[in-house]
Write a protein that holds these residues in place. Sequence first.
Motif, short mmCIF file in Angstrom:
data_model
loop_
_atom_site.label_atom_id
_atom_site.label_comp_id
_atom_site.label_asym_id
_atom_site.label_seq_id
_atom_site.Cartn_x
_atom_site.Cartn_y
_atom_site.Cartn_z
N MET A 183 18.84 28.92 6.97
CA MET A 183 17.98 29.97 6.41
C MET A 183 17.91 31.19 7.34
SD MET A 183 14.88 27.64 4.87
CE MET A 183 13.97 29.06 4.30
N LEU A 184 17.85 30.91 8.66
CA LEU A 184 17.82 32.03 9.60
C LEU A 184 19.13 32.82 9.56
CD1 LEU A 184 16.10 30.40 12.69
CD2 LEU A 184 15.14 32.16 11.20
N ARG A 185 20.26 32.09 9.45
CA ARG A 185 21.56 32.77 9.39
C ARG A 185 21.66 33.63 8.14
NH1 ARG A 185 25.65 28.50 10.05
NH2 ARG A 185 25.28 28.14 7.84
N GLU A 186 21.25 33.09 7.01
CA GLU A 186 21.29 33.88 5.78
C GLU A 186 20.33 35.05 5.85
OE1 GLU A 186 23.47 33.50 3.43
OE2 GLU A 186 24.34 31.88 4.60
N GLN A 187 19.17 34.77 6.49
CA GLN A 187 18.21 35.87 6.62
C GLN A 187 18.79 36.97 7.51
OE1 GLN A 187 14.49 34.69 8.35
NE2 GLN A 187 13.51 36.66 7.99
#
Length: 835
Positions: free
Chosen positions: A203-207
């Motif tokens: 999720m952090l990477r996509e964010q």
Amino acid sequence: MNEASSMVEGALRPARGRAGAAPGSLLAAAMQLAAGGGLAAMAAGLALGLDALAWAGTALAAAGIVALGVRAARLRRRVAHDEALLTGALEGLGSGQLVTDAIGGAVFVNSAFRTLVDAAPGEAPLQALERQLGSDPDSLSEFTRVRERARAGIPAAAELTVLREGRNPEWRRVQAQPIAAFPGAVHWRVEDITARRELEHVMLREQAKLVDFMDHAPVGFFSVDQDGVFLFVNATLAKWLGCTPRDLVDAGRTLHDVLAGPPRNAKPYDLFDGGGAEQRGELAMRGLQGRRFQASAAQTVVVSDDGRTVHTRSVIRDLTPEREWQEALRLSEQRFQRFFEDAPVGIALLNESGVLSECNHAFLALIGAEGPQVIGRPFADLIEPKEREMVAERLTSVVRGHDPEAPLEVRMTAGRDLVVQLYARRLGGVGSEGGAGLILHFIDMTERKNLEAQFAQSQKMQAVGQLAGGVAHDFNNLLTAMIGFCDLLLLRHKPGDQSFSDIMQIKQNANRAANLVRQLLAFSRQQTLQPRILNVTDVLAELSNLLRRLIGENIELRMLHGRDLGLIKVDQNQLEQVIINLVVNARDAMPGGGKLTVATSNYTVTTPERREHEIIPAGEYVSIDVIDTGHGIPKENLQRIFEPFFSTKEVGSGTGLGLSTVYGIVRQTGGFIFVDSAPGEGAKFSILLPRHQGESRPVETEPRERRGSDLTGSGTILLVEDEDAVRVFSARALRNKGYQVVEAKNGEAAMQLLTTEGAKVDLMITDVVMPQMDGPTLARNVRKMRPDMKVIFISGYAEDRFKDELDGGDNAAHFLPKPFSLKQLASKVKEVIKG
């Protein structure tokens, strides 16, 4: 944790009033924990455990177990049941549970804890956890911190990494909750949070990707609240405004601060006058550093459900690159149009039907037409009829995709003799219907063709000159023998002898032939000149009476002398011959009378100047113009008038050597001659002679033979001549004058004679052109043996060919041109021997 607390509490209620516990059981562990604390402390621990169920159910369970230990004696009969129930409850939890005493010993551990820490049989659970975390120094250091805090009675937690060889990292959440009623006792809880951490990482990477996209998108994004204050600005828009997003958001900047012309009748969050939920248009923005740029904007106004708050979603596109591209495109089109229109070669576009659709100014100037006269016409109409089929075939081949092998030379109907070089290339979309067309380039070859013709003429003149010089040389040998033997005969046949007149007739005709040969040599620039420094005005003044007698009464002669004329260095006799030939030629061009003008002037050439096929070097010249008002010279004859034997006069009216002689004399002198004429407009012959820059004293000429002078002499002469007749005559003539003569047929024979007779040879007479060893080479070899040897060169060519041999100082060689008479030969020999 609430579920675990309920189970502990339910298990405690029926166990009240019992005592006793089996050693080694969960109850026994609880009793050991309570050994030093007393029943009140254990009761308090149980109460505290029940109150702390909200933190961790298993911690309450552990406290309850300690409390049970106080009442062990009375509850012995229910201990086994309660212990099983409580143990089952703790085992059923998904997380690992561990209770340790004050020294770190395990009071209780469930199977989930052992599985999570990979505890080996007999290995202490807490030590197994520490070993597992030891693969990551940072995690081990953090675990040590948690354990120290728990021993100090401070709850602690951490998310730690477990590294296994050949496997992806795993994550554990470790919690340590001190048991307040029992100092040093700690309830440990371990959970596997690897899945959650991986999900969070994704999720952090996509964010981060989304944030990066928003920040570095090729358009600007921003949002403001109802007061126009920036809530969000991406990096792209901030860069355009010459700042960072924080300079706008954190500083409380408003939307209208960055608009070059804020709307007057609008709300603070509006981009344009009139506002509205959807706003689109073009506006001018102003950066914090003062940069202004045009932008295209689109904004959506979002109002909360209660209508109290407003924010916007806005997109900005900087129009500067687009405007720059449009300007560059406009300039490119303008530049291309200028290249097209101002190109020095003709350019025309044909559509698929062969119709001229567009052309440039150079093409119109080439064919001498206006645009409306040719646009829309078939291109074939502009080609000479006899060449149209050939051009059509070539253009059809190019349209079909074949590359042209070479440009075409085409004659066009331009009202003049126009020859062009035609280049054709296929071009799609030229025609009005978008079909394949042609782009044609035209190079005017007319002048080049004329220059080629002039060059060919010049080459021909040079070839004819070389031929004439060779013929003249051979004739000079024959004429030398003829004139010489005539002189020998005249020594025996004096006037009154019946053979005297016949011999004189032969000699006179030989002399006439010699004059003809001299004209050939003049044309080939190989005659012998005797240059002097002269003033052209003086020469023309002396000639004026003769010229008036030559032209007759019906032609007016005008002499226009230039002022401050420079001096020239020429052979006066040859210059007079040039003027006389030109005047006679002008007279013949005016049979009905007219005007003849001879004008002189100074002429300066600052940079090399091209005239016809000649290039005049920069320098100072004296110009002599001979201008007549005769019938003129046709264009086809202008290229040939200087050729020998070319004449437009009637047969028997001239030899055709007049102008060729003029040409040869002028060129040999270092000058130039040009002619300008057209039928019916007369002719103008212009002579340019180099201006003399040295001293003005005349050059001394060699003394000529004098009638009645004594030509006898004494001495030994080596005579080298490959022409037998010339050698025999010369030897007899010199012997008759008292000289001893040694004859040699060539240079090699002369060298052999010099080895035996060299000491007594006073003078060497040698022909210049001989097989194997020529005269100049022979002279150089002889002077190696006899540096003081005197040499006379005899030749039918001009002395300019071996001028270096004649300029050798005191022992310089002398020259006697062929044909020469007996007296000329004897006079020259006596002059050289006497020194």
